[in-house]
Design a protein around this motif. Sequence first.
Motif, PDB file in Angstrom:
ATOM      1  N   PRO A  60       1.367   4.676   5.207  1.00 48.92           N
ATOM      2  CA  PRO A  60       1.308   5.465   3.969  1.00 48.92           C
ATOM      3  C   PRO A  60       0.902   6.924   4.175  1.00 48.92           C
ATOM      4  CG  PRO A  60       0.329   3.308   3.628  1.00 48.92           C
ATOM      5  CD  PRO A  60       0.596   3.417   5.092  1.00 48.92           C
ATOM      6  N   ASN A  61       0.274   7.237   5.308  1.00 53.49           N
ATOM      7  CA  ASN A  61      -0.099   8.621   5.607  1.00 53.49           C
ATOM      8  C   ASN A  61       1.000   9.385   6.327  1.00 53.49           C
ATOM      9  OD1 ASN A  61      -2.746   8.312   4.534  1.00 53.49           O
ATOM     10  ND2 ASN A  61      -3.389   7.309   6.445  1.00 53.49           N
ATOM     11  N   GLY A  62       2.099   8.696   6.617  1.00 51.47           N
ATOM     12  CA  GLY A  62       3.196   9.327   7.338  1.00 51.47           C
ATOM     13  C   GLY A  62       3.044   9.275   8.836  1.00 51.47           C
ATOM     14  N   ASP A  63       2.029   8.583   9.330  1.00 51.01           N
ATOM     15  CA  ASP A  63       1.833   8.480  10.778  1.00 51.01           C
ATOM     16  C   ASP A  63       2.725   7.393  11.364  1.00 51.01           C
ATOM     17  OD1 ASP A  63      -0.092  10.477  10.778  1.00 51.01           O
ATOM     18  OD2 ASP A  63      -1.734   9.073  10.410  1.00 51.01           O
ATOM     19  N   GLY A  64       2.968   7.498  12.650  1.00 50.38           N
ATOM     20  CA  GLY A  64       3.811   6.536  13.339  1.00 50.38           C
ATOM     21  C   GLY A  64       5.019   7.203  13.966  1.00 50.38           C
ATOM     22  N   PRO A  65       6.066   6.415  14.237  1.00 46.75           N
ATOM     23  CA  PRO A  65       6.283   5.063  13.732  1.00 46.75           C
ATOM     24  C   PRO A  65       5.490   3.994  14.489  1.00 46.75           C
ATOM     25  CG  PRO A  65       8.090   5.678  15.157  1.00 46.75           C
ATOM     26  CD  PRO A  65       7.222   6.894  15.032  1.00 46.75           C
ATOM     27  N   TYR A  66       5.470   2.818  13.869  1.00 49.58           N
ATOM     28  CA  TYR A  66       4.939   1.615  14.481  1.00 49.58           C
ATOM     29  C   TYR A  66       6.135   0.755  14.861  1.00 49.58           C
ATOM     30  CZ  TYR A  66       0.559   2.892  12.048  1.00 49.58           C
ATOM     31  OH  TYR A  66      -0.556   3.541  11.579  1.00 49.58           O
ATOM     32  N   ASP A 118       2.317  -2.136   2.999  1.00 48.09           N
ATOM     33  CA  ASP A 118       1.966  -2.098   1.589  1.00 48.09           C
ATOM     34  C   ASP A 118       1.399  -0.702   1.343  1.00 48.09           C
ATOM     35  OD1 ASP A 118       0.357  -2.168  -0.813  1.00 48.09           O
ATOM     36  OD2 ASP A 118       0.483  -4.352  -0.746  1.00 48.09           O
ATOM     37  N   ARG A 119       2.092   0.099   0.539  1.00 50.64           N
ATOM     38  CA  ARG A 119       1.725   1.499   0.344  1.00 50.64           C
ATOM     39  C   ARG A 119       0.405   1.661  -0.407  1.00 50.64           C
ATOM     40  NH1 ARG A 119       4.384   4.194   4.130  1.00 50.64           N
ATOM     41  NH2 ARG A 119       6.421   3.213   4.411  1.00 50.64           N
ATOM     42  N   LYS A 120      -0.013   0.641  -1.153  1.00 51.28           N
ATOM     43  CA  LYS A 120      -1.262   0.733  -1.912  1.00 51.28           C
ATOM     44  C   LYS A 120      -2.476   0.409  -1.039  1.00 51.28           C
ATOM     45  CE  LYS A 120       1.095  -0.804  -6.131  1.00 51.28           C
ATOM     46  NZ  LYS A 120       1.209  -1.911  -7.117  1.00 51.28           N
ATOM     47  N   THR A 121      -2.373  -0.607  -0.231  1.00 56.05           N
ATOM     48  CA  THR A 121      -3.527  -1.078   0.546  1.00 56.05           C
ATOM     49  C   THR A 121      -3.536  -0.573   1.983  1.00 56.05           C
ATOM     50  OG1 THR A 121      -2.386  -3.090   1.300  1.00 56.05           O
ATOM     51  CG2 THR A 121      -3.517  -3.199  -0.819  1.00 56.05           C
ATOM     52  N   GLY A 122      -2.370  -0.170   2.498  1.00 60.46           N
ATOM     53  CA  GLY A 122      -2.280   0.217   3.904  1.00 60.46           C
ATOM     54  C   GLY A 122      -2.143  -0.959   4.839  1.00 60.46           C
ATOM     55  N   ASP A 123      -2.020  -2.173   4.282  1.00 57.40           N
ATOM     56  CA  ASP A 123      -1.826  -3.360   5.119  1.00 57.40           C
ATOM     57  C   ASP A 123      -0.407  -3.379   5.686  1.00 57.40           C
ATOM     58  OD1 ASP A 123      -4.376  -4.215   4.514  1.00 57.40           O
ATOM     59  OD2 ASP A 123      -3.731  -5.545   2.890  1.00 57.40           O
ATOM     60  N   VAL A 136      -1.888  -7.443   8.812  1.00 52.77           N
ATOM     61  CA  VAL A 136      -3.036  -6.842   9.486  1.00 52.77           C
ATOM     62  C   VAL A 136      -3.461  -5.621   8.677  1.00 52.77           C
ATOM     63  CG1 VAL A 136      -1.663  -5.333  11.000  1.00 52.77           C
ATOM     64  CG2 VAL A 136      -3.948  -6.086  11.721  1.00 52.77           C
ATOM     65  N   GLY A 137      -4.765  -5.352   8.632  1.00 49.62           N
ATOM     66  CA  GLY A 137      -5.296  -4.255   7.845  1.00 49.62           C
ATOM     67  C   GLY A 137      -4.985  -2.889   8.424  1.00 49.62           C
ATOM     68  N   PRO A 138      -5.371  -1.824   7.712  1.00 47.79           N
ATOM     69  CA  PRO A 138      -5.067  -0.448   8.130  1.00 47.79           C
ATOM     70  C   PRO A 138      -5.636  -0.064   9.490  1.00 47.79           C
ATOM     71  CG  PRO A 138      -5.800  -0.508   5.845  1.00 47.79           C
ATOM     72  CD  PRO A 138      -6.051  -1.865   6.405  1.00 47.79           C
ATOM     73  N   ASP A 162      10.745  -7.042   3.347  1.00 56.25           N
ATOM     74  CA  ASP A 162      10.632  -5.836   2.536  1.00 56.25           C
ATOM     75  C   ASP A 162       9.674  -6.134   1.397  1.00 56.25           C
ATOM     76  OD1 ASP A 162      10.904  -3.253   1.706  1.00 56.25           O
ATOM     77  OD2 ASP A 162      12.987  -3.422   1.044  1.00 56.25           O
ATOM     78  N   ILE A 163       9.089  -5.072   0.829  1.00 57.26           N
ATOM     79  CA  ILE A 163       8.054  -5.237  -0.184  1.00 57.26           C
ATOM     80  C   ILE A 163       8.435  -4.482  -1.453  1.00 57.26           C
ATOM     81  CG2 ILE A 163       5.622  -4.846  -0.757  1.00 57.26           C
ATOM     82  CD1 ILE A 163       4.988  -4.929   2.216  1.00 57.26           C
ATOM     83  N   ASP A 164       8.343  -5.172  -2.589  1.00 53.01           N
ATOM     84  CA  ASP A 164       8.439  -4.515  -3.884  1.00 53.01           C
ATOM     85  C   ASP A 164       7.047  -3.949  -4.163  1.00 53.01           C
ATOM     86  OD1 ASP A 164       8.395  -3.861  -6.609  1.00 53.01           O
ATOM     87  OD2 ASP A 164       9.932  -5.343  -7.085  1.00 53.01           O
ATOM     88  N   GLN A 165       6.891  -2.642  -3.985  1.00 54.47           N
ATOM     89  CA  GLN A 165       5.579  -2.017  -4.065  1.00 54.47           C
ATOM     90  C   GLN A 165       5.011  -2.027  -5.483  1.00 54.47           C
ATOM     91  OE1 GLN A 165       4.015  -1.039  -1.336  1.00 54.47           O
ATOM     92  NE2 GLN A 165       5.675  -1.030   0.158  1.00 54.47           N
ATOM     93  N   GLU A 166       5.842  -2.226  -6.495  1.00 55.30           N
ATOM     94  CA  GLU A 166       5.374  -2.214  -7.879  1.00 55.30           C
ATOM     95  C   GLU A 166       4.969  -3.597  -8.365  1.00 55.30           C
ATOM     96  OE1 GLU A 166       7.666  -0.013 -10.713  1.00 55.30           O
ATOM     97  OE2 GLU A 166       8.453   1.353  -9.187  1.00 55.30           O
ATOM     98  N   GLU A 167       5.695  -4.625  -7.926  1.00 57.89           N
ATOM     99  CA  GLU A 167       5.424  -5.971  -8.417  1.00 57.89           C
ATOM    100  C   GLU A 167       4.674  -6.832  -7.409  1.00 57.89           C
ATOM    101  OE1 GLU A 167       8.794  -7.940 -10.038  1.00 57.89           O
ATOM    102  OE2 GLU A 167       9.257  -6.326 -11.444  1.00 57.89           O
ATOM    103  N   ASN A 168       4.306  -6.243  -6.253  1.00 58.29           N
ATOM    104  CA  ASN A 168       3.570  -6.984  -5.218  1.00 58.29           C
ATOM    105  C   ASN A 168       4.284  -8.270  -4.807  1.00 58.29           C
ATOM    106  OD1 ASN A 168       1.382  -5.136  -5.022  1.00 58.29           O
ATOM    107  ND2 ASN A 168       0.503  -5.991  -6.893  1.00 58.29           N
ATOM    108  N   VAL A 169       5.579  -8.117  -4.600  1.00 56.35           N
ATOM    109  CA  VAL A 169       6.416  -9.227  -4.157  1.00 56.35           C
ATOM    110  C   VAL A 169       6.988  -8.884  -2.784  1.00 56.35           C
ATOM    111  CG1 VAL A 169       8.599 -10.442  -4.585  1.00 56.35           C
ATOM    112  CG2 VAL A 169       6.998 -10.038  -6.470  1.00 56.35           C
TER     113      VAL A 169
END
Length: 371
Positions: A60-66, A118-123, A136-138, A162-169
């Motif tokens: 989410p900070n733009g770092d990487g890639p992983y 996950d753009r909200k949590t950084g996971d 895995v956590g940030p 892939d992750i739906d960042q709005e619906e947490n799916v």
Amino acid sequence: MVSKLELLTAFVALLAILLTLYLPSLLRPPTLPGSKDVLGAAEIIQLPGAFGPESLVFDPNGDGPYTGVADGRVLKWDRDSRTWIEFAVTSQNREECIQPFAPELEHVCGRPLGLRFDRKTGDLYIADAYLGLRVVGPDGGLAIPVATEAEGEPFYFTNDVDIDQEENVIYLTDTSTRFRRREFGIAIFSGDKTGRLMKYEKSSKAITVLMRGLAFANGVALSKDRSFVLAAESTNCRILRYWLKGPKAGTTDIFVELPGYPDNVRRNEKGEFWVGLHAKKGRVASWFLSNPWAGKILLRAPLSFKQLHVLLAGGKPQATAIKLSEEGQVVDILEDIEGKSLRYISEVEERDGKLWIASVMTQFIGLYSLH
């Protein structure tokens, strides 16, 4: 007394050996109209001591890639030092995981494939081919299990996410319920159709199968407006669309037919999709894949993995990346036709006017400027 099946197997084996050794030109796939042979100019970023960067993602900070590699690690690119650092592992059983590439140990060490933050949590969510969906956590470290089965059927070859960042799916694919990742050639030539596209709801932890019976379920990508999700079907050289919203919700159609085997699918900021082709499909491979009985006979023949892969991939390493519109129309085709720099693309990630290009069969990633 030699049976007819044994004679047929011997004939197919001999034909395959002759093709791979002496007539490789017959295996070459056709030229793609409108293709631009430009990827040979890509910058190469080596991964010392690692093999098979399959997926690429920025945090989410733009770092990487992983990227996930064959020995079970997830590595992070540090732009300041221009080096790769270990970020995470998917298995705690690391004692034997000392070789960059050891397929026989993948079930022990883990094999991270698709990656998404996950753009909200950084996971970081990881589709591990053998260990299922992990997170895995940030700060990295050991990834923990999220899901390992759906509707009572264990994951056998977890592939992409892939992750739906709005619906947490979370949407994810399981390539096969019969074959492991290291048996991917067998899964393709045998005509296996046990792949699945699934939906995992983070709040309830419920997981639902959206599509089943897929022929080598692979890359996953959610549309920009979140109205549909795509799932690559590698064996059939196409991408399917599952409608999530609107009048077609709950139905499936063909998004696009492709000239080769799609791996991961990644959406750019405009809502277009980049598809990495593992390889283009030649005439010989097309015949075998259209006739699963012939593929099964081929698998009985005394052929090495390398010989089978030559038949599948058209004899000579190449690299092909295809950009699709939101409607599934081909917008652009970029290639390294002679495989001078890149080959066997598994993913293309567009960021800041550049393409970061991964391959499950190399020890490096490519970086190509679009401007």
